[in-house]
Design a protein around this motif. Sequence first.
Motif, PDB file in Angstrom:
ATOM      1  N   UNK A   1      36.206  59.499  54.602  1.00 28.03           N
ATOM      2  CA  UNK A   1      36.822  59.133  53.325  1.00 28.03           C
ATOM      3  C   UNK A   1      38.234  58.599  53.560  1.00 28.03           C
ATOM      4  N   UNK A   2      38.977  59.241  54.432  1.00 30.77           N
ATOM      5  CA  UNK A   2      40.329  58.767  54.748  1.00 30.77           C
ATOM      6  C   UNK A   2      40.269  57.386  55.386  1.00 30.77           C
ATOM      7  N   UNK A   3      39.355  57.203  56.299  1.00 33.79           N
ATOM      8  CA  UNK A   3      39.210  55.894  56.951  1.00 33.79           C
ATOM      9  C   UNK A   3      38.836  54.821  55.932  1.00 33.79           C
ATOM     10  N   UNK A   4      37.891  55.134  55.053  1.00 36.28           N
ATOM     11  CA  UNK A   4      37.440  54.163  54.042  1.00 36.28           C
ATOM     12  C   UNK A   4      38.571  53.809  53.082  1.00 36.28           C
ATOM     13  N   UNK A  39      49.459  74.883  54.014  1.00 33.23           N
ATOM     14  CA  UNK A  39      50.443  74.711  55.078  1.00 33.23           C
ATOM     15  C   UNK A  39      50.681  73.216  55.282  1.00 33.23           C
ATOM     16  N   UNK A  40      51.934  72.848  55.450  1.00 34.56           N
ATOM     17  CA  UNK A  40      52.254  71.452  55.722  1.00 34.56           C
ATOM     18  C   UNK A  40      52.668  70.657  54.499  1.00 34.56           C
ATOM     19  N   UNK A  41      52.615  71.282  53.311  1.00 33.95           N
ATOM     20  CA  UNK A  41      53.096  70.600  52.115  1.00 33.95           C
ATOM     21  C   UNK A  41      54.547  71.033  51.924  1.00 33.95           C
ATOM     22  N   UNK A  55      45.014  66.309  59.635  1.00 35.81           N
ATOM     23  CA  UNK A  55      45.334  65.966  58.253  1.00 35.81           C
ATOM     24  C   UNK A  55      44.142  66.242  57.348  1.00 35.81           C
ATOM     25  N   UNK A  56      42.958  65.888  57.801  1.00 34.19           N
ATOM     26  CA  UNK A  56      41.749  66.150  57.014  1.00 34.19           C
ATOM     27  C   UNK A  56      41.594  67.649  56.772  1.00 34.19           C
ATOM     28  N   UNK A  57      41.894  68.454  57.785  1.00 30.56           N
ATOM     29  CA  UNK A  57      41.813  69.905  57.644  1.00 30.56           C
ATOM     30  C   UNK A  57      42.825  70.401  56.616  1.00 30.56           C
ATOM     31  N   UNK A  58      44.035  69.852  56.640  1.00 28.73           N
ATOM     32  CA  UNK A  58      45.045  70.239  55.646  1.00 28.73           C
ATOM     33  C   UNK A  58      44.581  69.904  54.235  1.00 28.73           C
ATOM     34  N   UNK A  59      43.975  68.735  54.077  1.00 28.47           N
ATOM     35  CA  UNK A  59      43.479  68.345  52.761  1.00 28.47           C
ATOM     36  C   UNK A  59      42.365  69.288  52.292  1.00 28.47           C
ATOM     37  N   UNK A 102      45.444  56.133  60.128  1.00 24.25           N
ATOM     38  CA  UNK A 102      46.356  56.844  61.024  1.00 24.25           C
ATOM     39  C   UNK A 102      46.236  58.357  60.912  1.00 24.25           C
ATOM     40  N   UNK A 103      45.519  58.845  59.910  1.00 23.90           N
ATOM     41  CA  UNK A 103      45.358  60.274  59.756  1.00 23.90           C
ATOM     42  C   UNK A 103      44.280  60.781  60.692  1.00 23.90           C
TER      43      UNK A 103
END
Length: 150
Positions: A3-6, A57-59, A16-20, A11-12
Amino acid sequence: MAVLDAGGYARYDFKTATKLLDMSRSLLEHYQGSLGTLHSEAESAEDLEKKLGTLAKGIGPTTVNIFLRELREIWPKAAPKLSDLAIDAAKSLSFLPDESGENERALARLQELWAEAGGSFRDFSDFETALVKEGLLLRRAKGHEVKAAL
């Protein structure tokens, strides 16, 4: 990840996907999966920022500021401070006086200038984002000046 790639976010990475995913789980667990519920349960602008920052975490403050900047015109409690980058750019462009002032006054002045130029309150975030981008360019230019002087 697909989904991020699409969406053009190539660059994620998986981190990043795990954080989301973690953020989504937290949103489901605490706010029935609704950012609107999170907003309505926040007692104030400060509480809203805190609630968003604890979703995963990370926000951090910068992420929360960017997110709320886009919702400033939609959510009554979305009231992030202007970033230093936006203020520096506004001063450089003579939208604000050079002497530092209160952040809220600077925001009100920029909103006033935006309205005078024909902008609406609903699209003020576009102006604010442009100021942040200009501030980044100014910061980079200053960095190059410092390196050249060394």
